[in-house]
Design a protein around this motif. Structure first.
Motif, PDB file in Angstrom:
ATOM      1  N   ILE A  74      -6.674   5.829  -8.979  1.00 52.19           N
ATOM      2  CA  ILE A  74      -5.839   5.260 -10.040  1.00 52.19           C
ATOM      3  C   ILE A  74      -5.466   6.311 -11.080  1.00 52.19           C
ATOM      4  CG2 ILE A  74      -5.863   3.621 -11.980  1.00 52.19           C
ATOM      5  CD1 ILE A  74      -7.312   1.666 -10.193  1.00 52.19           C
ATOM      6  N   SER A  75      -6.372   7.248 -11.328  1.00 50.77           N
ATOM      7  CA  SER A  75      -6.085   8.281 -12.320  1.00 50.77           C
ATOM      8  C   SER A  75      -4.928   9.180 -11.893  1.00 50.77           C
ATOM      9  CB  SER A  75      -7.331   9.137 -12.574  1.00 50.77           C
ATOM     10  OG  SER A  75      -7.671   9.902 -11.428  1.00 50.77           O
ATOM     11  N   GLN A  76      -4.532   9.098 -10.612  1.00 55.16           N
ATOM     12  CA  GLN A  76      -3.446   9.939 -10.122  1.00 55.16           C
ATOM     13  C   GLN A  76      -2.226   9.130  -9.666  1.00 55.16           C
ATOM     14  OE1 GLN A  76      -4.617  13.410  -7.746  1.00 55.16           O
ATOM     15  NE2 GLN A  76      -6.751  12.938  -8.186  1.00 55.16           N
ATOM     16  N   VAL A  77      -2.196   7.851 -10.032  1.00 54.87           N
ATOM     17  CA  VAL A  77      -1.035   7.014  -9.731  1.00 54.87           C
ATOM     18  C   VAL A  77      -0.107   7.005 -10.941  1.00 54.87           C
ATOM     19  CG1 VAL A  77      -0.224   4.676  -9.237  1.00 54.87           C
ATOM     20  CG2 VAL A  77      -2.269   5.559  -8.092  1.00 54.87           C
ATOM     21  N   SER A  78       1.146   7.308 -10.710  1.00 59.06           N
ATOM     22  CA  SER A  78       2.143   7.310 -11.776  1.00 59.06           C
ATOM     23  C   SER A  78       2.693   5.891 -11.952  1.00 59.06           C
ATOM     24  CB  SER A  78       3.282   8.277 -11.436  1.00 59.06           C
ATOM     25  OG  SER A  78       4.304   8.208 -12.397  1.00 59.06           O
ATOM     26  N   ILE A  79       2.437   5.315 -13.105  1.00 58.71           N
ATOM     27  CA  ILE A  79       2.907   3.956 -13.398  1.00 58.71           C
ATOM     28  C   ILE A  79       4.354   4.019 -13.886  1.00 58.71           C
ATOM     29  CG2 ILE A  79       2.494   1.875 -14.759  1.00 58.71           C
ATOM     30  CD1 ILE A  79       0.290   2.550 -12.732  1.00 58.71           C
ATOM     31  N   ALA A 114       0.827  -1.209   0.000  1.00 60.12           N
ATOM     32  CA  ALA A 114       0.000   0.000   0.000  1.00 60.12           C
ATOM     33  C   ALA A 114       0.862   1.260   0.000  1.00 60.12           C
ATOM     34  CB  ALA A 114      -0.932  -0.007   1.211  1.00 60.12           C
ATOM     35  N   THR A 115       1.910   1.266   0.804  1.00 59.76           N
ATOM     36  CA  THR A 115       2.806   2.423   0.829  1.00 59.76           C
ATOM     37  C   THR A 115       3.524   2.568  -0.500  1.00 59.76           C
ATOM     38  OG1 THR A 115       3.129   2.263   3.223  1.00 59.76           O
ATOM     39  CG2 THR A 115       4.810   3.452   1.976  1.00 59.76           C
ATOM     40  N   LEU A 116       3.888   1.453  -1.114  1.00 62.15           N
ATOM     41  CA  LEU A 116       4.553   1.488  -2.417  1.00 62.15           C
ATOM     42  C   LEU A 116       3.682   2.204  -3.447  1.00 62.15           C
ATOM     43  CD1 LEU A 116       6.847   0.460  -4.325  1.00 62.15           C
ATOM     44  CD2 LEU A 116       5.463  -1.591  -4.672  1.00 62.15           C
ATOM     45  N   VAL A 117       2.397   1.867  -3.492  1.00 64.00           N
ATOM     46  CA  VAL A 117       1.488   2.531  -4.429  1.00 64.00           C
ATOM     47  C   VAL A 117       1.263   3.984  -4.022  1.00 64.00           C
ATOM     48  CG1 VAL A 117      -0.864   2.544  -5.344  1.00 64.00           C
ATOM     49  CG2 VAL A 117       0.358   0.380  -5.084  1.00 64.00           C
ATOM     50  N   GLN A 118       1.109   4.224  -2.732  1.00 66.82           N
ATOM     51  CA  GLN A 118       0.884   5.602  -2.254  1.00 66.82           C
ATOM     52  C   GLN A 118       2.040   6.517  -2.645  1.00 66.82           C
ATOM     53  OE1 GLN A 118       2.456   6.768   1.270  1.00 66.82           O
ATOM     54  NE2 GLN A 118       2.136   8.722   0.250  1.00 66.82           N
ATOM     55  N   GLN A 119       3.241   5.997  -2.661  1.00 68.58           N
ATOM     56  CA  GLN A 119       4.398   6.801  -3.027  1.00 68.58           C
ATOM     57  C   GLN A 119       4.421   7.159  -4.509  1.00 68.58           C
ATOM     58  OE1 GLN A 119       7.518   4.243  -1.581  1.00 68.58           O
ATOM     59  NE2 GLN A 119       7.550   5.187   0.461  1.00 68.58           N
ATOM     60  N   HIS A 120       3.583   6.491  -5.307  1.00 65.15           N
ATOM     61  CA  HIS A 120       3.516   6.785  -6.738  1.00 65.15           C
ATOM     62  C   HIS A 120       2.335   7.678  -7.091  1.00 65.15           C
ATOM     63  CE1 HIS A 120       6.479   3.567  -7.067  1.00 65.15           C
ATOM     64  NE2 HIS A 120       6.706   3.977  -8.289  1.00 65.15           N
ATOM     65  N   ILE A 121       1.639   8.197  -6.077  1.00 62.82           N
ATOM     66  CA  ILE A 121       0.559   9.144  -6.337  1.00 62.82           C
ATOM     67  C   ILE A 121       1.163  10.502  -6.664  1.00 62.82           C
ATOM     68  CG2 ILE A 121      -1.318  10.444  -5.265  1.00 62.82           C
ATOM     69  CD1 ILE A 121      -2.075   7.921  -3.742  1.00 62.82           C
ATOM     70  N   VAL A 122       0.709  11.091  -7.754  1.00 56.89           N
ATOM     71  CA  VAL A 122       1.195  12.408  -8.170  1.00 56.89           C
ATOM     72  C   VAL A 122       0.378  13.456  -7.434  1.00 56.89           C
ATOM     73  CG1 VAL A 122       1.533  13.991 -10.087  1.00 56.89           C
ATOM     74  CG2 VAL A 122       1.856  11.536 -10.426  1.00 56.89           C
ATOM     75  N   ASP A 123       1.020  14.182  -6.561  1.00 58.75           N
ATOM     76  CA  ASP A 123       0.350  15.173  -5.722  1.00 58.75           C
ATOM     77  C   ASP A 123       0.704  16.563  -6.236  1.00 58.75           C
ATOM     78  OD1 ASP A 123      -1.154  16.232  -3.658  1.00 58.75           O
ATOM     79  OD2 ASP A 123       0.549  16.279  -2.285  1.00 58.75           O
TER      80      ASP A 123
END
Length: 319
Positions: A282-287, A125-134
């Protein structure tokens, strides 16, 4: 590093890293989602769930447009063991498999919702959270903490704070929130990603569901490696304790891959608000760009038209 003529040359580590690809089906079908109360209602409630889902699952397969004469399709079911613990894995999974079979359905994979928070040694969960573009909205003055601090994510611009402004400044006027990329009128969403402090963080249902969707789409990597590969196990061999059960279990030998180019989920209408939040996240997660290009390239090699926007690869039927 040094070249053959002893001239120093340098390459970034990221440029040379290896990102492992994963097997992909054409479609991953999730056969619903249930709360503990649904399981407590017993076999009749479970059978009802799969009877309602079965026509939509078949329709999703029929709608596939692929070159292969036999599309690769897998089915899955996510069990909520994160917010509530009940019964044991063998009892719950046996009940699910039996009820699904009564509707002519097979569950290829079962996953634990806790496995979307942590899978083995990976804080997923933290791994994905760190890829959120804020990205701060226009006019942000620091009065509202960033998503990484507050745990709240929005799809637009929030209403201005009602806190008093600077001395002698004119009073602040209320303004409505505004959705980004709005069409005529805003549908504003503000999603809580977690509650509690950093050491006692409780991830929200929409956030864990977003992690699950990214897992099903084969877009999650940790140091170039996929996370929580399915572990083949027969129902009779499942451990009695939830914490001992792998994050994802493959029940059907020889099943098509769990991860897929597209996902489809059939679920009750009560989950619509959660899935709206999932799409917002998901629309704000950087893949990872390497993973993203890898997936698009493989889709093209199979003659598939895959949307570049990840959220457009996710489909639903609310029944």
């Amino acid at each position: 590093m040094t070249s053959a003529d002893d001239t120093p040359t340098f390459t970034e580590e990221s440029a040379a890293r290896v990102v492992r690809s994963v097997p992909l089906s054409h479609l991953s079908i999730e056969l619903g989602h249930l709360y503990m109360d649904d399981f407590l209602e017993g076999e009749t409630r479970l059978r009802q769930q799969f009877r309602r889902v079965a026509p939509w699952a078949r329709a999703a397969v029929d709608a596939l447009d692929v070159r292969s004469r036999k599309p690769r399709v897998s089915t899955c079911f996510l069990i909520d063991d994160y917010f509530t613990r009940f019964s044991t894995p063998p009892e719950v999974v046996t009940a699910l498999v039996t009820a699904a079979a009564s509707a002519g359905l097979t569950i290829d994979y079962v996953a634990r919702e806790s496995g979307c928070a942590r899978a083995g040694d990976v804080d997923l969960a933290t791994l994905v959270q760190q890829h959120i573009v804020d990205e701060p909205a226009e006019g942000t003055n620091g009065g509202r903490p960033a998503t990484t601090v507050s745990g709240w994510l929005t799809n637009g611009v929030r209403s201005p704070s009602a806190a008093p402004g600077p001395a002698m400044a004119p009073p602040r006027q209320w303004q409505p929130p505004r959705e980004n990329a709005v069409r005529n009128h805003s549908i504003f969403v503000d999603v809580e990603l977690w509650s509690g402090g950093r050491d006692e963080r409780l991830w929200s249902c929409p956030f864990l569901a977003a992690v699950w969707q990214l897992q099903r789409l084969g877009l999650v990597r940790y140091r170039g490696e996929p996370v929580a590969d399915p572990v083949p196990l027969a129902v009779a061999d499942l451990p009695a304790d939830w914490d001992a059960m792998p994050a994802v279990v493959q029940l059907t030998p020889g099943a098509a891959p769990m991860r897929a180019y597209r996902t489809f989920t059939a679920m009750d209408g009560r989950f619509l608000p959660i899935e709206h939040a999932v799409r917002t996240i998901i629309s704000q997660v950087s893949i990872d760009p390497v993973v993203a290009e890898q997936t698009l390239r493989r889709a093209r090699s199979e003659g598939l038209e895959l949307p570049s926007e990840v959220v457009e690869r996710i489909g639903y039927a609310f029944v």
